[in-house]
Design an enzyme around this catalytic site. Structure first.
Site, PDB file in Angstrom:
ATOM      1  N   TYR A  92       0.819  -1.195  -0.118  1.00 12.14           N
ATOM      2  CA  TYR A  92      -0.085  -0.026  -0.076  1.00 12.14           C
ATOM      3  C   TYR A  92       0.481   1.360   0.054  1.00 12.14           C
ATOM      4  O   TYR A  92       0.579   2.364  -0.622  1.00 12.14           O
ATOM      5  CB  TYR A  92      -0.903  -0.050   1.256  1.00 12.14           C
ATOM      6  CG  TYR A  92      -2.184  -0.624   0.831  1.00 12.14           C
ATOM      7  CD1 TYR A  92      -3.408  -0.378   0.257  1.00 12.14           C
ATOM      8  CD2 TYR A  92      -2.506  -2.239   1.287  1.00 12.14           C
ATOM      9  CE1 TYR A  92      -4.422  -0.973  -0.223  1.00 12.14           C
ATOM     10  CE2 TYR A  92      -3.419  -2.889   0.900  1.00 12.14           C
ATOM     11  CZ  TYR A  92      -4.383  -2.285   0.135  1.00 12.14           C
ATOM     12  OH  TYR A  92      -5.656  -3.169  -0.292  1.00 12.14           O
ATOM     13  N   GLN A 127     -15.795   4.322  -6.847  1.00 12.13           N
ATOM     14  CA  GLN A 127     -15.124   3.276  -6.339  1.00 12.13           C
ATOM     15  C   GLN A 127     -13.649   3.590  -6.153  1.00 12.13           C
ATOM     16  O   GLN A 127     -12.972   2.724  -5.827  1.00 12.13           O
ATOM     17  CB  GLN A 127     -15.547   2.029  -7.404  1.00 12.13           C
ATOM     18  CG  GLN A 127     -17.013   1.737  -7.804  1.00 12.13           C
ATOM     19  CD  GLN A 127     -16.991   1.008  -8.815  1.00 12.13           C
ATOM     20  OE1 GLN A 127     -16.817  -0.443  -8.849  1.00 12.13           O
ATOM     21  NE2 GLN A 127     -17.210   1.356 -10.037  1.00 12.13           N
ATOM     22  N   HIS A 145     -15.324   2.459  -1.117  1.00  5.73           N
ATOM     23  CA  HIS A 145     -14.229   1.628  -1.210  1.00  5.73           C
ATOM     24  C   HIS A 145     -13.263   2.102  -0.323  1.00  5.73           C
ATOM     25  O   HIS A 145     -12.216   1.434   0.023  1.00  5.73           O
ATOM     26  CB  HIS A 145     -13.530   0.923  -2.284  1.00  5.73           C
ATOM     27  CG  HIS A 145     -14.596   0.233  -3.182  1.00  5.73           C
ATOM     28  ND1 HIS A 145     -14.480   0.074  -4.523  1.00  5.73           N
ATOM     29  CD2 HIS A 145     -15.781  -0.362  -2.662  1.00  5.73           C
ATOM     30  CE1 HIS A 145     -15.412  -0.723  -4.903  1.00  5.73           C
ATOM     31  NE2 HIS A 145     -16.238  -1.046  -3.828  1.00  5.73           N
ATOM     32  N   GLY A 214     -16.371   5.238 -16.257  1.00  6.52           N
ATOM     33  CA  GLY A 214     -15.141   4.635 -16.257  1.00  6.52           C
ATOM     34  C   GLY A 214     -15.000   3.493 -15.354  1.00  6.52           C
ATOM     35  O   GLY A 214     -14.015   3.239 -14.700  1.00  6.52           O
ATOM     36  N   ASN A 240     -17.747   5.479 -21.345  1.00  8.59           N
ATOM     37  CA  ASN A 240     -16.543   4.380 -21.185  1.00  8.59           C
ATOM     38  C   ASN A 240     -16.117   4.042 -22.818  1.00  8.59           C
ATOM     39  O   ASN A 240     -16.940   3.732 -23.502  1.00  8.59           O
ATOM     40  CB  ASN A 240     -17.079   3.109 -20.639  1.00  8.59           C
ATOM     41  CG  ASN A 240     -15.905   2.491 -20.079  1.00  8.59           C
ATOM     42  OD1 ASN A 240     -14.966   2.060 -20.724  1.00  8.59           O
ATOM     43  ND2 ASN A 240     -16.104   1.987 -18.609  1.00  8.59           N
TER      44      ASN A 240
END
Length: 268
Positions: A92, A127, A145, A214, A240
C-alpha cells in the site's frame, strides 16, 4: 454488503454511439445533455477509468517491479495483512507513491465545477480510493471503497489506541497494546461503509439520470447501483471507451473517455 467481484454476467449489449466525431455520437451527447439539464437529481458512479486518465494505475496495473510477483487480490484482504502486515503495508505504501504525483483531470474538475454551480443537485459516488475527486473539490463524494491515503486501526474497539500516538513502524502500531494501523480501504470480503452505501443507494433510487463513468461494472455492490437506478426508471448513461457489463441497463452508451466527455456533458 460485502465488496465482491461478479464476472460472468454476459447479457446482450445495447448499441453504442459511434466515434466522438460522428453525427450519431454528437446526437447521443446532445441527448444526454438535455436529460442532465432537465434532471433535478443526478447520480454519478465513477470507477478506475476516470483516475487512469490522471496516470493512476488500476488495481491490477499497479503491479510492477518486485510487486509483480504477487496477486493484488491476495494482498487486499484482512487475512493477508494479519499474516504478513509488513508486506501488505509495503504494497500500500507503493500504491500511495504511485498516486502521490497524480493530479485531478478534466473529468474530476468538471464534476466538481458542476457541484459548485448546482449545490445539492448531483451526488458523486466513487469506487476509487485515490482521493482525486476530493482534491478536485468534490468534498461530499461517497467513497464506497474508502481512501488509500488514510489509515485506521486494525482492531478499532481498543480504547487505548485512541489516546496513543502510533509509532513509526511498518505498519505503525499502538505503543500500548500493539494494535496496527491499516489502510482505510475496503478489502475483499469486508462490508462497505454502511452509511456511505446507504447514501449511495438512496441517490441511485431517487435520481432522474445516472452517469456510469469509467467502470467495468464487475465489482458489486457498486455495479448494482446502476441496476437500481434503471429499475427506478432513471435514465442511465454509460461513459466508457470500452464495452462494460452494465451496457444492457443503459439508455445511452457514450464511447469515449471521461476526460473527453464529462466536460461536454456537464458544462451548462
Amino acid at each position: 454488503m460485502m465488496n465482491t467481484i461478479w464476472s460472468d454476467r454476459r447479457r446482450p449489449k445495447a448499441p453504442a454511439a459511434a466515434a466522438p466525431e460522428s453525427a450519431a455520437a454528437r446526437d447521443a451527447i446532445a441527448s444526454a445533455r438535455v436529460w442532465l439539464m432537465q434532471a433535478s437529481r443526478i447520480a454519478v458512479l465513477t470507477g478506475a477509468g476516470v483516475s487512469a486518465e490522471s496516470g493512476v494505475p488500476t488495481f491490477r496495473d499497479a503491479q510492477s517491479g518486485w510487486w509483480a510477483q504477487f496477486d493484488p487480490a491476495e494482498l487486499a484482504t484482512e487475512e493477508a495483512f494479519r499474516g504478513d502486515p509488513e508486506r501488505v503495508w509495503g504494497w500500500y505504501a507503493f500504491r500511495r507513491q504511485l498516486t502521490r504525483d497524480a493530479e485531478p483531470n478534466a473529468a474530476h474538475l468538471a464534476l466538481a465545477a458542476f457541484e459548485a454551480r448546482y449545490p445539492g443537485r448531483l451526488t458523486l459516488i466513487t469506487q476509487n480510493v485515490d482521493g482525486l475527486h476530493q482534491r478536485a473539490g468534490s468534498a461530499g463524494a461517497l467513497a464506497l471503497h474508502g481512501n488509500l491515503v488514510e489509515d485506521r486501526w486494525l482492531d478499532p474497539a481498543r480504547s487505548c489506541c485512541n489516546k496513543a500516538v502510533p509509532d513509526q513502524g511498518q505498519p505503525p502500531r499502538c505503543p500500548i497494546c500493539g494494535n496496527a494501523r491499516r489502510p482505510a480501504v475496503v478489502w475483499f470480503g469486508e462490508m462497505l461503509p454502511e452509511r456511505t452505501l446507504a447514501a449511495a443507494q438512496r441517490a441511485a433510487g431517487s435520481c432522474d439520470v445516472m452517469l456510469v463513468v469509467g467502470t467495468s461494472g464487475l465489482v458489486y455492490p457498486a455495479a448494482g447501483l446502476a441496476i437500481a437506478a434503471s429499475s427506478a426508471e432513471a435514465r442511465v448513461v454509460i461513459v466508457n471507451p470500452e464495452p462494460t457489463e452494465l451496457d444492457d441497463v443503459a439508455q445511452l452508451l457514450l464511447r469515449g473517455t471521461a476526460g473527453q466527455l464529462l466536460p461536454a456533458l456537464l458544462n451548462f
